[in-house]
Design an enzyme around this catalytic site. Structure first.
Site, mmCIF file in Angstrom:
data_model
loop_
_atom_site.group_PDB
_atom_site.id
_atom_site.type_symbol
_atom_site.label_atom_id
_atom_site.label_comp_id
_atom_site.label_asym_id
_atom_site.label_seq_id
_atom_site.Cartn_x
_atom_site.Cartn_y
_atom_site.Cartn_z
ATOM 1 N N ASP A 364 0.841 -1.188 0.000
ATOM 2 C CA ASP A 364 0.000 0.000 0.000
ATOM 3 C C ASP A 364 0.872 1.230 0.000
ATOM 4 O OD1 ASP A 364 -2.873 -0.473 -0.020
ATOM 5 O OD2 ASP A 364 -2.454 -1.762 1.674
ATOM 6 N N THR A 365 0.339 2.299 -0.557
ATOM 7 C CA THR A 365 1.172 3.411 -0.976
ATOM 8 C C THR A 365 0.353 4.695 -0.970
ATOM 9 O OG1 THR A 365 2.215 1.851 -2.500
ATOM 10 C CG2 THR A 365 2.641 4.157 -2.902
#
Length: 552
Positions: A364-365
């Protein structure tokens, strides 16, 4: 201009003449906009926004993570790349990890997963030294305030915290911060991160290198080393982010900019190269033909990505061949318009010397972008890898450490196998399109497997179908690969895609899996387009996240 048949949720694109910032959290967008209005550059805005994301989106961004930049310099047409990803510790050897691994893989969570230096802060330093206008210390005022005084828990943070209670509970220092009263906070509840505020204050007062060469690094390592992390204060002190030359492709007359390995930027260019060989407009937006060919292009590009991607200082990666149009012409022959390939059986077009098991990344980013009145455009992505990274806070610093190094292989024949000083395979890819030597579109998305796919969706919907940036972001998305928590690699389709399209894709052999209408796992995308004709910047932000595109 908006496309009359494009999706509309009531969220308009943001048109502004002087500057726009788009991030996945409204407070981060506001901090970036404030920097622009104070006379700051797009780089100043991006750093201020990133700092706030480290506080308000701690499940996806943080001081303990990495970052990658593309910066379009005004006037010159030059695009600068910045790799702010940290290498493995000097003590992180195969011999160290093999007896400590399970199933011959580095643990995904906990102190053993903390084996790479956090690179993001030194990336801020380099970008600010070259392109900043505001005083360094001013960039962190908002982040310090939200950490020390508290901010309202957003929907995304509330959902991910509730899902990750077992992970957060395993580490007392982490649970103390994110599980107040030993339970997941609700949306709108105030969350205070006092130790993080103090760390931010030191970085603001003493500069970025105080994180790497001072007591913060020493306190992090002293807390994690007894439980297995090989990181040392010397590893922090030795690290510096670096300027890199972007790799480039074209799509229907636009120049495409991506970062070179250790990112998957070449896969994003490959997908566009493969798709450019078709009459995309003739398929029609959102048809079975559109989704089928997109999924097939992804499978082919990912076969090469998983065969080759690692630190180019350790492996000679044939990037220029992989991103050439001639290579795409060869590989396109694998695509059957009527029958789906099995993603697990697609061969690489250029074989690595040694056979090895391919692994698909998760992660996730936070992707975000900024543009200023002088014409500078910044495309930036920052991450701590998994949701809440390693799950471990570095002592009393309030900083969650990334687990990016957990993706290293322990098989010495794998191109991405663990070596001291090596940077691992990164999914993080900010993107830029340019036209006639001027930046045209900054765009990107969170979500490891999904990033090059969401980018291809945005490009085709803007360039081929004439959508505005908000419509391109909101249009139903797909993801070929693994979504969070799944072992199989499916073609996930948002529920707004019609039953008949899904039925036809299944008939062609696609492993269709329907997900919710606006699915968090399929990415939070942001974009800014430069409208030269009207003299506006046009920003869009993803309703799948908590963001906003703000301008003035």
């Amino acid at each position: 201009m908006s496309h009359p048949n494009g999706p509309r949720t009531g969220r308009p694109p943001t048109y502004a003449p002087h500057g726009v910032v788009s991030t996945p959290h409204y407070l981060a967008s506001a901090a970036g906009l404030n920097a622009l209005q104070q006379g700051g550059s797009a780089v100043d805005a991006a750093i201020a926004a990133n700092a706030v994301l480290c506080v308000v989106y701690p499940h996806m961004a943080g001081l303990g993570g990495d970052g990658f930049w593309l910066i379009a310099e005004p006037g010159t047409g030059r695009v600068h790349g910045l790799n702010a990803s940290g290498p493995a510790a000097r003590a992180a050897t195969l011999d160290y990890y093999r007896p400590r691994s399970k199933d011959n893989e580095i643990p995904a969570r906990g102190p053993l997963s903390v084996l790479t230096v956090p690179g993001a802060i030194d990336g801020w330093r380099l970008a600010h030294e070259r392109f900043g206008r505001l005083d360094w210390s001013r960039l962190f005022d908002a982040a310090i305030g939200y950490a020390g005084e508290g901010m309202a828990v957003s929907r995304s943070l509330a959902d991910w915290t509730a899902q990750d209670v077992p992970i957060l509970s395993a580490y007392p220092a982490t649970a103390d911060i994110f599980l107040p009263g030993k339970r997941a906070p609700r949306e709108g509840q105030r969350l205070v991160q006092g130790n993080l505020a103090r760390s931010f204050q030191q970085i603001a007062n003493q500069g970025a290198r105080s994180f790497y060469e001072g007591e913060i690094a020493e306190r992090i390592c002293a807390a994690l080393q007894p439980d297995g992390s090989p990181l040392s204060a010397d590893d922090f002190a030795a690290f510096q982010a670096e300027w890199v030359e972007p790799i480039t492709g074209t799509y229907r007359g636009y120049d495409v900019y991506q970062l070179p390995p250790n990112t998957q930027g070449f896969a994003a260019i490959q997908i566009l190269n493969l798709i450019e060989g078709y009459d995309v407009v003739a398929w029609g937006e959102g048809t079975a033909d559109y989704y089928h060919h997109m999924a097939e292009a992804v499978k082919i590009a990912f076969a090469d990505r998983e065969e080759w991607l690692t630190d180019p200082n350790f492996v000679d990666i044939p990037v220029q061949r992989l991103i050439s149009q001639e290579y795409a012409d060869e590989r396109r022959r694998l695509i059957d318009p009527e029958r789906a390939l099995d993603i697990a059986e697609v061969p690489a077009g250029v074989d690595y010397t040694h056979p090895h098991e391919r692994r698909a990344p998760e992660g996730d980013t936070c992707y975000f972008c900024a543009a200023d009145r002088d014409g500078m455009v910044v495309s930036l992505i920052q991450s701590i890898y998994h949701d809440f990274g390693s799950g471990v806070v570095g002592g009393d610093t309030g900083i969650i450490l990334q687990n990016r190094g957990a993706f290293f292989a322990l098989d010495e024949h794998h191109p991405n196998h663990l070596q001291p000083g090596k940077r691992t395979f990164h999914t993080l890819i900010p993107a830029l399109l340019a036209r006639d030597g001027h930046p045209y579109l900054a765009f990107g998305s969170m979500g490891g497997e999904g990033q090059p796919q969401s980018q291809a969706a945005i490009v085709t919907r803007i360039v081929d179908f004439g959508y505005d940036v908000q419509q391109a972001i909101e249009a139903p998305r797909w993801l070929m690969g693994r979504t969070w928590g799944t072992r199989s690699r499916n073609l996930s389709l948002e529920g707004r895609i019609s039953d008949e399209v899904a039925r036809e894709l299944k008939r062609r052999g696609q492993p269709v899996q329907m997900v919710t209408d606006w699915n968090d796992n399929l990415g939070h995308a942001q974009a800014i387009r430069v409208d030269f004709q009207q003299g506006f910047l046009e920003g869009g932000a993803d309703p799948r996240g908590d963001g906003a595109a703000l301008g003035y």
